[in-house]
Design a protein around this motif. Structure first.
Motif, PDB file in Angstrom:
ATOM      1  N   GLN A   1       0.809  -1.222   0.000  1.00  0.00           N
ATOM      2  CA  GLN A   1       0.000   0.000   0.000  1.00  0.00           C
ATOM      3  C   GLN A   1       0.840   1.269   0.000  1.00  0.00           C
ATOM      4  N   LEU A   2       2.153   1.127   0.118  1.00  0.00           N
ATOM      5  CA  LEU A   2       2.995   2.317   0.187  1.00  0.00           C
ATOM      6  C   LEU A   2       2.955   3.087  -1.119  1.00  0.00           C
ATOM      7  N   LEU A   3       2.718   4.365  -0.999  1.00  0.00           N
ATOM      8  CA  LEU A   3       2.651   5.223  -2.164  1.00  0.00           C
ATOM      9  C   LEU A   3       3.857   6.157  -2.163  1.00  0.00           C
ATOM     10  N   THR A   4       4.502   6.265  -3.309  1.00  0.00           N
ATOM     11  CA  THR A   4       5.676   7.124  -3.404  1.00  0.00           C
ATOM     12  C   THR A   4       5.361   8.323  -4.276  1.00  0.00           C
ATOM     13  N   LEU A   5       5.598   9.505  -3.744  1.00  0.00           N
ATOM     14  CA  LEU A   5       5.394  10.734  -4.506  1.00  0.00           C
ATOM     15  C   LEU A   5       6.735  11.455  -4.674  1.00  0.00           C
ATOM     16  N   ILE A   6       7.005  11.838  -5.902  1.00  0.00           N
ATOM     17  CA  ILE A   6       8.211  12.623  -6.193  1.00  0.00           C
ATOM     18  C   ILE A   6       7.777  13.993  -6.689  1.00  0.00           C
ATOM     19  N   VAL A   7       8.244  15.036  -6.031  1.00  0.00           N
ATOM     20  CA  VAL A   7       8.060  16.381  -6.568  1.00  0.00           C
ATOM     21  C   VAL A   7       9.443  16.822  -7.033  1.00  0.00           C
ATOM     22  N   GLY A   8       9.654  16.781  -8.331  1.00  0.00           N
ATOM     23  CA  GLY A   8      11.000  17.068  -8.817  1.00  0.00           C
ATOM     24  C   GLY A   8      11.039  17.117 -10.333  1.00  0.00           C
ATOM     25  N   ASP A   9      12.252  17.188 -10.849  1.00  0.00           N
ATOM     26  CA  ASP A   9      12.437  17.327 -12.291  1.00  0.00           C
ATOM     27  C   ASP A   9      12.288  15.968 -12.983  1.00  0.00           C
ATOM     28  N   ARG A  10      11.181  15.801 -13.697  1.00  0.00           N
ATOM     29  CA  ARG A  10      10.870  14.521 -14.342  1.00  0.00           C
ATOM     30  C   ARG A  10      11.977  14.084 -15.289  1.00  0.00           C
ATOM     31  N   GLU A  11      12.565  15.060 -15.999  1.00  0.00           N
ATOM     32  CA  GLU A  11      13.571  14.683 -17.003  1.00  0.00           C
ATOM     33  C   GLU A  11      14.781  14.020 -16.345  1.00  0.00           C
ATOM     34  N   LYS A  12      15.128  14.503 -15.146  1.00  0.00           N
ATOM     35  CA  LYS A  12      16.288  13.932 -14.466  1.00  0.00           C
ATOM     36  C   LYS A  12      15.954  12.601 -13.804  1.00  0.00           C
ATOM     37  N   VAL A  13      14.695  12.429 -13.469  1.00  0.00           N
ATOM     38  CA  VAL A  13      14.302  11.291 -12.634  1.00  0.00           C
ATOM     39  C   VAL A  13      13.750  10.126 -13.455  1.00  0.00           C
ATOM     40  N   ALA A  14      13.010  10.461 -14.516  1.00  0.00           N
ATOM     41  CA  ALA A  14      12.214   9.457 -15.228  1.00  0.00           C
ATOM     42  C   ALA A  14      13.001   8.249 -15.744  1.00  0.00           C
ATOM     43  N   PRO A  15      14.183   8.456 -16.343  1.00  0.00           N
ATOM     44  CA  PRO A  15      14.856   7.305 -16.945  1.00  0.00           C
ATOM     45  C   PRO A  15      15.097   6.151 -15.971  1.00  0.00           C
ATOM     46  N   ALA A  16      15.314   6.460 -14.706  1.00  0.00           N
ATOM     47  CA  ALA A  16      15.631   5.395 -13.755  1.00  0.00           C
ATOM     48  C   ALA A  16      14.402   4.830 -13.048  1.00  0.00           C
ATOM     49  N   LEU A  17      13.238   5.440 -13.254  1.00  0.00           N
ATOM     50  CA  LEU A  17      12.061   5.025 -12.493  1.00  0.00           C
ATOM     51  C   LEU A  17      11.685   3.548 -12.657  1.00  0.00           C
ATOM     52  N   PRO A  18      11.832   2.974 -13.884  1.00  0.00           N
ATOM     53  CA  PRO A  18      11.460   1.563 -14.022  1.00  0.00           C
ATOM     54  C   PRO A  18      12.213   0.647 -13.047  1.00  0.00           C
ATOM     55  N   ARG A  19      13.375   1.071 -12.606  1.00  0.00           N
ATOM     56  CA  ARG A  19      14.137   0.244 -11.664  1.00  0.00           C
ATOM     57  C   ARG A  19      13.399   0.039 -10.343  1.00  0.00           C
ATOM     58  N   LEU A  20      12.421   0.885 -10.081  1.00  0.00           N
ATOM     59  CA  LEU A  20      11.698   0.758  -8.818  1.00  0.00           C
ATOM     60  C   LEU A  20      10.645  -0.351  -8.855  1.00  0.00           C
ATOM     61  N   ASN A  21      10.266  -0.790 -10.066  1.00  0.00           N
ATOM     62  CA  ASN A  21       9.209  -1.798 -10.210  1.00  0.00           C
ATOM     63  C   ASN A  21       7.919  -1.403  -9.509  1.00  0.00           C
ATOM     64  N   LEU A  22       7.578  -0.157  -9.605  1.00  0.00           N
ATOM     65  CA  LEU A  22       6.339   0.303  -8.970  1.00  0.00           C
ATOM     66  C   LEU A  22       5.275   0.604 -10.023  1.00  0.00           C
ATOM     67  N   GLY A  23       5.517   0.173 -11.258  1.00  0.00           N
ATOM     68  CA  GLY A  23       4.567   0.477 -12.319  1.00  0.00           C
ATOM     69  C   GLY A  23       4.801   1.868 -12.863  1.00  0.00           C
ATOM     70  N   ALA A  24       3.928   2.246 -13.784  1.00  0.00           N
ATOM     71  CA  ALA A  24       4.083   3.557 -14.407  1.00  0.00           C
ATOM     72  C   ALA A  24       3.760   4.645 -13.386  1.00  0.00           C
ATOM     73  N   ALA A  25       4.515   5.734 -13.467  1.00  0.00           N
ATOM     74  CA  ALA A  25       4.261   6.845 -12.553  1.00  0.00           C
ATOM     75  C   ALA A  25       3.094   7.663 -13.072  1.00  0.00           C
ATOM     76  N   SER A  26       2.146   7.975 -12.196  1.00  0.00           N
ATOM     77  CA  SER A  26       1.078   8.860 -12.643  1.00  0.00           C
ATOM     78  C   SER A  26       1.557  10.305 -12.514  1.00  0.00           C
ATOM     79  N   GLU A  27       1.202  11.077 -13.507  1.00  0.00           N
ATOM     80  CA  GLU A  27       1.632  12.481 -13.544  1.00  0.00           C
ATOM     81  C   GLU A  27       0.593  13.333 -12.839  1.00  0.00           C
ATOM     82  N   LEU A  28       1.030  14.092 -11.888  1.00  0.00           N
ATOM     83  CA  LEU A  28       0.103  14.967 -11.180  1.00  0.00           C
ATOM     84  C   LEU A  28       0.251  16.388 -11.690  1.00  0.00           C
ATOM     85  N   VAL A  29      -0.823  17.143 -11.556  1.00  0.00           N
ATOM     86  CA  VAL A  29      -0.707  18.583 -11.744  1.00  0.00           C
ATOM     87  C   VAL A  29      -0.882  19.199 -10.360  1.00  0.00           C
ATOM     88  N   PRO A  30      -0.248  20.336 -10.125  1.00  0.00           N
ATOM     89  CA  PRO A  30      -0.388  20.959  -8.799  1.00  0.00           C
ATOM     90  C   PRO A  30      -1.851  21.233  -8.492  1.00  0.00           C
TER      91      PRO A  30
END
Lengths: 436, 455
Positions: free
Chosen positions: B425-454
């Motif tokens: 049930q743990l939910l991970t939220l990242i508030v940061g620069d998607r371009e710097k972060v996105a390439p490595a996200l699949p390594r987390l095996n948490l599925g696709a990241a949902s994009e939030l708007v403020p």
């Protein structure tokens, strides 16, 4: 109102101050080293603070981190660095006083044998992240750096902020740490204050046993600064930032800490911008709604102070309007001084602020820290009553005079912080500055 | 005698802490009045707690409770806002107001010699706020402006987005400040009604503490609040009708901040209510996991890896189950590594690497030996007492804290870790620069990241 204390100076020059307060079974241990970012040089900035971090990484006789035994003993602990001094403190249950003194004395005497490259590199990363978190990634986070750089000549140590430049932090070397420690972290450059549930004789005995054996060392070199060139023309700067609402900073040079006019300017700031009844809040926020917030402060330090007013523009309002309103308020103050009401209120608040400071034995602030501040800056830990007197003696005429003498328009620096790409929102004639 | 640097000095017996005596009375109108004598400095403080907070906001009016409390010092009784603040200044007053999900707290401290005046001013603010239209419009505008400024403050963006993700439309799913849309539509009538129906003596407590006797403190409160007769029926708050927090299906969300120097992280899920019988075990679990400097999370992310200036976990105990959250601000380039380490730690303490006897001893000691610190100032004691009132804790709560913490054993910590930390049930939220972060996200095996708007 006072903070009764005893002072005992060890043979190696360490001042030990003790204040008894048995209301709660805790003791505050507060240790000041009279070194800060003012002891750095251009190109080596941020070092005093980076060094402070290393003080928490273990020392020769207990090299498993500084926090572990103290947190386990129920201590709250931290440290901080500013331009003038570095302080370290623990608030411990009464029975852990000796442990705290053991730990503090061990890092004062025996830090270097435990220092390693790995610790150094780790804390350098931590500090770079602290810088990102508190400055780079924070709205208006670079304003302070821009202001200080504008206010002081490049070689003046107040021209940089204590956090320092990122490239300087990256360039710091382990050898610098050793030299810095040997120069500044000496008993005679320190002041130890113990406040709380402790017997004075026992406290001095313990302090003597733990710190007395440490070598005095040489007196650290003083800081040499040349007199500031007089500013005769107002300066205007602009900084672009990731923000929504433009903000205006207005800054003047002002007296040093505890110098003549310092207390008066403190109260001028209070009358101008502290609380809803203050002149600037009332006109800019309450009546005209041109600002979302306003603050003013007299920031006094050893080598000189600065007086600052800061206001954020409400949507649709301009920094030009803010600058005009603030200037007008200061002109009015210089012309007429504070009224009887304002004097009464700001002196009552000043007295109350002194009492509020006496509520805790330590931590960031509290009685132990106050004793050290007085001891290090004026050489008299018992300065409390005289300090309070400075505020009691203030008159309408003296406040009016200091406002006239220090807050002249031609001697101010105005910094407009505007959203990226919106230089048009800055005050007319502002020079862009780059900060990173 | 030379000291021995070969070993740390023994601590000796823990000092005895005398808990402050709280005298409890109830006025005829139902207002509870607690008094605490504390003569260390010539100050008094009056803390008024209303057991109504942002969770009482109507569904379509997030921010109503907070703006109502903000209006209290905009003039009251015979005084307009400026006259009120002038009066506060003359008694050396410090006014503080805060609002959480479950409660609203207003505190006024002043020089002790002004206690009657201070109490009278507090009563005027609570009972007789003016709620004038001009003041309301200015206060609303200031709060809207605050919302605008928070768009650039990463921790604020993260907090707002995270409670929404965890709680959805549940009353805990918004921050007290509310939203732009809601504030725009709010009317003064709604504020007046909220004040009339929520600010009633029966759900309030006044805690008077400081340099005066119990009787003198109580007299000051009674003189100011004794004649208060509420005008309207109190609007009931029935927490049993609250919806359950939603089941979280997404595991990963990102809120893009181009060029951000760090990623602001929140990892967590809904935790436990304050009334849980597992409270003390959870407090011990948290201090070992992420509740202090030497906790696992901070030692790993900061002291071992240097990813961050600091990382912490907390159980936010409320009337209903509050959030359990890990928070840290980490260098953008190591975002994914930091999340992996954090998730590993959250999972490991449930079994793979359960708490050790040494960690347990140290964690319990930190809590119990550090406990006296909470009773130094009148303000701290009042706040502690307010917790007793809000969560209906027993009168002997303070004195039983230490024995209850010391009774928590390894089995209990591991059990509550398993029960209250649920990796699925743990939910991970990242508030940061998607371009710097996105390439490595699949390594987390948490599925696709949902994009939030403020929000």
């Amino acid at each position: 109102m006072n903070i009764p204390y005893s002072r005992h100076t060890l043979d190696n020059g360490l001042d030990v101050l003790v204040h008894e307060d048995h209301a709660c079974p805790i003791v505050a241990v507060n240790l000041w080293y009279h070194v800060g970012s003012k002891n750095e040089t251009r190109g080596r900035t941020g070092f005093a603070h980076l060094f402070e971090h290393l003080m928490f990484e273990g020392s020769q006789h207990y090299d498993q981190g500084y926090f572990q035994p103290l947190q386990e003993a129920g201590a709250l602990l931290n440290g901080s660095t500013n331009a003038d001094r570095t302080n370290y403190w623990e608030v411990v249950p009464t029975n852990a006083l000796e442990l705290a003194l053991w730990m503090e004395s061990d890092r004062m005497g025996f830090l270097l044998p435990a220092l390693t490259d790995a610790k150094f590199e780790n804390q350098r990363e931590v500090v770079l992240n602290e810088r990102r978190q508190n400055y780079e990634n924070r709205p208006y986070g670079f304003a302070g750096m821009a202001m200080m750089a504008a206010l002081y000549p490049t070689e003046h140590p107040y021209s940089w902020m204590t956090i320092g430049a990122a490239e300087d932090i990256r360039a710091a070397r382990l050898d610098d740490v050793r030299a810095f420690f040997q120069t500044y972290y000496r008993p005679r450059n320190a002041s130890l204050s113990l406040a709380g549930d402790v017997d004075t004789e026992l406290a001095i005995d313990l302090a003597t046993r733990y710190f007395g054996e440490l070598e005095a060392g040489d007196t650290p070199p003083g800081v040499q600064v040349t007199a500031l060139p007089p500013q005769t023309v107002e300066r205007r700067l602009l900084l672009e930032d990731r923000i929504e609402l433009p903000r205006l900073y207005i800054v003047w040079h002002s007296p040093s800490i505890f110098a003549e006019d310092d207390a008066e300017l403190d109260l001028v700031a209070e009358v101008l911008a502290s609380g809803k009844t203050s002149r600037l809040y009332r006109s800019l926020v309450y009546d005209e709604r041109m600002a979302t917030e306003i603050a003013a402060s007299q920031n006094s330090r050893e080598l000189g102070g600065y007086f600052q007013a800061v206001a954020t523009a409400a949507p649709g309002r301009t920094l030009t309007e803010l600058a005009g309103a603030i200037s007008q308020a200061i002109v009015n103050f210089v012309d007429q001084g504070p009224n009887a009401h304002e004097i009464e209120r700001c002196q009552a608040q000043a007295e109350a602020n002194f009492v509020y400071r006496l509520q805790t034995v330590g931590g960031f602030g509290g009685k132990s820290d106050q004793l050290n501040a007085y001891n290090v800056f004026v050489g008299d830990p018992g300065f409390f009553e005289r300090d309070l007197d400075r505020y009691r003696r203030v008159t309408a005429a003296s406040m009016q005079r200091v406002a006239r003498d220090w807050l002249a328009p031609e001697r101010r620096v105005l910094l407009s912080v505007v959203p990226r790409g919106r230089r048009d929102l800055a005050l007319a004639g502002s020079e862009p500055v780059a900060v990173s | 005698m030379r000291i021995d640097r070969g070993r740390l000095p023994a601590l000796g017996a823990d000092p005895l802490l005398r808990f402050p005596e709280i005298q409890r009375r109830t006025l005829d109108n139902g207002l509870r009045v607690w008094t605490i004598e504390h003569d260390a400095v010539p100050l008094v403080s009056f803390l008024v707690m209303l057991s109504v907070g942002a969770s009482a906001d109507p569904d379509d009016r997030p921010g109503l409770a907070a703006i109502t409390s903000d209006m209290l010092d905009e003039g009251c009784g015979d005084l307009d806002a400026m006259e009120l603040h002038d009066a506060l200044g003359r008694i050396g007053g410090h006014l503080d107001s805060e609002i959480g999900s479950d409660a609203t707290i207003l505190t006024l401290s002043s020089l002790a010699r002004h206690r009657e005046r201070a109490s009278a001013l507090v009563a005027d603010m609570i009972v007789r706020p003016r709620l004038d239209a001009t003041d309301f419009h200015r206060v609303r505008e200031l709060r809207l402006n605050r919302l605008i400024q928070l768009r650039d403050l990463a921790p604020a963006l993260a907090d707002r987005a995270f409670v929404r993700l965890l709680y959805g439309q549940h009353p805990y799913g918004h921050m007290p400040l509310g939203t732009e849309a809601s504030l725009q539509e709010l009317t003064l009538d709604e504020v007046s009604r909220f004040h009339r129906t929520m600010f009633v003596p029966s759900r309030m407590i006044v805690i008077a503490a400081g340099d005066a006797t119990h009787d003198a403190l109580a007299a000051a409160v009674e003189g100011a609040f004794g004649n208060w007769r509420p005008l309207a029926e109190a609007r009931q708050i029935d927490r049993s009708t609250w919806p359950s927090p939603p089941v979280v299906h997404e595991r990963l969300a990102i809120l893009h901040r181009p060029g951000a120097a760090q990623s602001e992280l929140r990892i967590g899920h809904v935790g436990a209510p304050r009334q849980t019988p597992d409270y003390h075990a959870l407090v011990v679990l948290n201090i070992i996991l992420g509740g202090q400097f030497v906790s696992r999370i901070n030692m790993n992310l900061r002291e071992d890896k240097g990813y961050t200036y600091g990382a912490r976990t907390s159980f936010d105990f409320r009337l209903g189950p509050g959030p359990f959250v890990l928070n840290a601000s980490v260098q953008s380039e190591v975002t994914v590594d930091a999340i992996r380490e954090a998730l590993d730690e959250l999972c490991a303490i449930r079994g793979p690497r359960p708490v050790t006897a040494e960690e347990l001893r140290a964690g319990r000691a930190a809590l119990t030996r550090g406990y006296p610190r909470n009773f130094e100032t009148a303000d701290q004691i009042s706040r502690g007492a307010a917790q007793l009132a809000l969560y209906d804790l027993p009168d002997d709560y303070f004195s039983t804290f230490t024995p209850k913490v010391l009774a928590v054993d390894e089995t209990a910590v591991t059990r509550v870790a398993e029960q209250y930390i649920d990796p699925s049930q743990l939910l991970t939220l990242i508030v940061g620069d998607r371009e710097k972060v996105a390439p490595a996200l699949p390594r987390l095996n948490l599925g696709a990241a949902s994009e939030l708007v403020p929000l």
